[in-house]
Structures are given as C-alpha cells and as structure tokens.
Design a protein around this motif. Structure first.
Motif, PDB file in Angstrom:
ATOM      1  N   HIS A 236      54.378  42.854  92.274  1.00 50.52           N
ATOM      2  CA  HIS A 236      55.821  43.097  92.162  1.00 50.52           C
ATOM      3  C   HIS A 236      56.252  43.692  90.823  1.00 50.52           C
ATOM      4  N   LEU A 237      55.327  44.182  90.028  1.00 55.61           N
ATOM      5  CA  LEU A 237      55.694  44.795  88.754  1.00 55.61           C
ATOM      6  C   LEU A 237      55.676  46.317  88.858  1.00 55.61           C
ATOM      7  N   HIS A 238      56.687  46.941  88.329  1.00 59.53           N
ATOM      8  CA  HIS A 238      56.735  48.397  88.233  1.00 59.53           C
ATOM      9  C   HIS A 238      55.537  48.858  87.389  1.00 59.53           C
ATOM     10  N   PRO A 239      54.977  50.038  87.674  1.00 62.77           N
ATOM     11  CA  PRO A 239      53.824  50.506  86.889  1.00 62.77           C
ATOM     12  C   PRO A 239      54.051  50.519  85.374  1.00 62.77           C
ATOM     13  N   SER A 240      55.243  50.841  84.914  1.00 59.10           N
ATOM     14  CA  SER A 240      55.474  50.825  83.456  1.00 59.10           C
ATOM     15  C   SER A 240      55.377  49.410  82.900  1.00 59.10           C
ATOM     16  N   TRP A 241      55.781  48.417  83.664  1.00 55.35           N
ATOM     17  CA  TRP A 241      55.642  47.025  83.232  1.00 55.35           C
ATOM     18  C   TRP A 241      54.187  46.585  83.290  1.00 55.35           C
ATOM     19  N   GLN A 242      53.451  47.081  84.282  1.00 51.48           N
ATOM     20  CA  GLN A 242      52.027  46.755  84.357  1.00 51.48           C
ATOM     21  C   GLN A 242      51.310  47.246  83.105  1.00 51.48           C
ATOM     22  N   ARG A 243      51.672  48.434  82.655  1.00 48.50           N
ATOM     23  CA  ARG A 243      51.021  49.017  81.475  1.00 48.50           C
ATOM     24  C   ARG A 243      51.228  48.165  80.221  1.00 48.50           C
ATOM     25  N   SER A 244      52.349  47.512  80.111  1.00 54.83           N
ATOM     26  CA  SER A 244      52.646  46.761  78.888  1.00 54.83           C
ATOM     27  C   SER A 244      52.475  45.251  79.055  1.00 54.83           C
ATOM     28  N   PHE A 245      52.088  44.794  80.241  1.00 57.75           N
ATOM     29  CA  PHE A 245      52.054  43.362  80.524  1.00 57.75           C
ATOM     30  C   PHE A 245      51.148  42.588  79.564  1.00 57.75           C
TER      31      PHE A 245
ATOM     32  N   CYS B 271      47.072  31.741  72.678  1.00 60.49           N
ATOM     33  CA  CYS B 271      46.634  31.299  74.005  1.00 60.49           C
ATOM     34  C   CYS B 271      45.602  32.268  74.572  1.00 60.49           C
ATOM     35  N   GLN B 272      44.766  31.714  75.396  1.00 60.18           N
ATOM     36  CA  GLN B 272      43.806  32.534  76.122  1.00 60.18           C
ATOM     37  C   GLN B 272      44.224  32.534  77.593  1.00 60.18           C
ATOM     38  N   PHE B 273      44.165  33.689  78.231  1.00 56.22           N
ATOM     39  CA  PHE B 273      44.583  33.812  79.617  1.00 56.22           C
ATOM     40  C   PHE B 273      43.437  34.341  80.467  1.00 56.22           C
ATOM     41  N   VAL B 274      43.413  33.877  81.708  1.00 61.14           N
ATOM     42  CA  VAL B 274      42.535  34.428  82.727  1.00 61.14           C
ATOM     43  C   VAL B 274      43.467  35.055  83.759  1.00 61.14           C
ATOM     44  N   LEU B 275      43.337  36.358  83.931  1.00 62.44           N
ATOM     45  CA  LEU B 275      44.217  37.094  84.826  1.00 62.44           C
ATOM     46  C   LEU B 275      43.397  37.730  85.945  1.00 62.44           C
ATOM     47  N   THR B 276      43.994  37.832  87.118  1.00 61.10           N
ATOM     48  CA  THR B 276      43.384  38.625  88.180  1.00 61.10           C
ATOM     49  C   THR B 276      44.349  39.756  88.515  1.00 61.10           C
ATOM     50  N   THR B 277      43.775  40.886  88.922  1.00 62.09           N
ATOM     51  CA  THR B 277      44.601  42.044  89.234  1.00 62.09           C
ATOM     52  C   THR B 277      43.833  43.020  90.115  1.00 62.09           C
ATOM     53  N   HIS B 278      44.585  43.844  90.802  1.00 58.86           N
ATOM     54  CA  HIS B 278      44.033  44.992  91.508  1.00 58.86           C
ATOM     55  C   HIS B 278      44.661  46.265  90.953  1.00 58.86           C
ATOM     56  N   SER B 279      45.208  46.193  89.752  1.00 60.25           N
ATOM     57  CA  SER B 279      45.893  47.326  89.148  1.00 60.25           C
ATOM     58  C   SER B 279      45.022  47.998  88.095  1.00 60.25           C
ATOM     59  N   PRO B 280      44.737  49.283  88.290  1.00 59.99           N
ATOM     60  CA  PRO B 280      43.993  49.997  87.243  1.00 59.99           C
ATOM     61  C   PRO B 280      44.797  50.113  85.953  1.00 59.99           C
ATOM     62  N   LEU B 281      46.120  50.016  86.047  1.00 58.59           N
ATOM     63  CA  LEU B 281      46.962  50.123  84.855  1.00 58.59           C
ATOM     64  C   LEU B 281      46.831  48.886  83.968  1.00 58.59           C
ATOM     65  N   ILE B 282      46.719  47.725  84.578  1.00 61.99           N
ATOM     66  CA  ILE B 282      46.573  46.487  83.801  1.00 61.99           C
ATOM     67  C   ILE B 282      45.292  46.541  82.980  1.00 61.99           C
ATOM     68  N   ILE B 283      44.174  46.904  83.606  1.00 62.14           N
ATOM     69  CA  ILE B 283      42.891  46.812  82.897  1.00 62.14           C
ATOM     70  C   ILE B 283      42.596  48.006  82.001  1.00 62.14           C
ATOM     71  N   SER B 284      43.349  49.091  82.140  1.00 59.05           N
ATOM     72  CA  SER B 284      43.062  50.245  81.288  1.00 59.05           C
ATOM     73  C   SER B 284      44.026  50.376  80.113  1.00 59.05           C
ATOM     74  N   ASP B 285      45.054  49.555  80.073  1.00 63.79           N
ATOM     75  CA  ASP B 285      46.051  49.710  79.010  1.00 63.79           C
ATOM     76  C   ASP B 285      46.071  48.570  78.001  1.00 63.79           C
ATOM     77  N   CYS B 286      45.112  47.689  78.064  1.00 61.30           N
ATOM     78  CA  CYS B 286      45.036  46.602  77.083  1.00 61.30           C
ATOM     79  C   CYS B 286      43.675  46.677  76.399  1.00 61.30           C
ATOM     80  N   GLN B 287      43.712  46.724  75.074  1.00 59.12           N
ATOM     81  CA  GLN B 287      42.496  47.005  74.314  1.00 59.12           C
ATOM     82  C   GLN B 287      41.532  45.828  74.197  1.00 59.12           C
TER      83      GLN B 287
END
Length: 139
Positions: free
Chosen positions: A8-17, A28-44
């Motif tokens: 339910h996140l707009h792609p621009s929000w996915q990029r900065s999430f 904090c440490q987080f464990v995230l799951t996703t099927h978005s290429p934007l989530i995993i390619s925009d966080c260093q």
C-alpha cells in the motif's frame, strides 16, 4: 519484524522507507520482508536475503541498482508483460536482420497496442529509419 513493508505504499514512499525507518529509530534493528525492487535497491546499509524453496541465501547489496535489474536478476521476473516483451524482441530481431518490411509490420501492430510515445517503439522507429538510410547509401 515488518512483513510486506511495501504494501500500500506509493513507489516514492517505498524508495525512502528504509532511510526514514533508520532515521526515526536509529538504535533498532529491523527484519523486513518485501516484494518491491525499490525497497531493496534504495537503501545502502541493509542485508538482502532471498528465500527459494525453503532455502535462505544472502545476496550482494542491491543498492543503486535500477528496479528492472532487480526484477530480472534477483526476483527472476520480466520487466514488462511477457507477450509485449516477446513482440518487442521480434521487432528488434527483424530490424537487426534488416527485414524492414517485417519490422514495419510488427511496429504497426505494436503501435496499435501501446501508447504512441512508448520508448521502445520510438527507438524501433529510429532504428528502422537508420537501416533504411544504410540501404539507400548501399544502393
């Protein structure tokens, strides 16, 4: 743990999430799951894992990759509708093989299906014109 963070996140929000999450909760440490290429390619500074057939495998960092590369290489899926992808490849093959009559027919068929300013169709038109110019010089 946050499951399907992209849901339910707009792609621009996915990029900065991820960056926003890290800025908001720096200790904090987080464990995230996703099927978005934007989530995993925009966080260093994240570790990326894939789960295939119950097997967990760490992947190289995807930071800076374009979404299409992530779709192809990591998520093993096409970057566009497979039928259109096949038709575009057939068009490019016809152009490459200098079958200009066939190429123009395929271009016409795709033009009926796709938006007039579709980038791949515009490229194909330019390539056809380039091939025509070459053949005109050779004649």
């Amino acid at each position: 743990m946050i499951d399907e963070v992209d849901l339910h996140l707009h792609p621009s929000w996915q990029r900065s999430f991820c960056d926003r999450l890290i800025d908001t909760f720096p200790n904090c440490q987080f464990v995230l799951t996703t099927h978005s290429p934007l989530i995993i390619s925009d966080c260093q500074n994240i570790l990326v894992y894939t789960l295939n057939n119950g097997e967990l495998q760490q992947l190289p960092s995807q930071y800076g990759q374009d979404a299409n590369t992530v779709l192809l290489d990591v998520m093993d899926t096409s970057i566009r509708n497979e039928t259109i992808d096949t038709e575009l490849n057939n068009l490019l093959d016809a152009i490459q093989n200098a079958n200009l009559t066939e190429a123009e027919q395929l271009l016409s068929q795709l033009t009926e299906k796709l938006h007039a300013n579709h980038l791949e169709l515009m490229k194909a038109k330019l390539l056809i014109n380039k091939q025509k110019s070459r053949h005109a010089k050779d004649s």
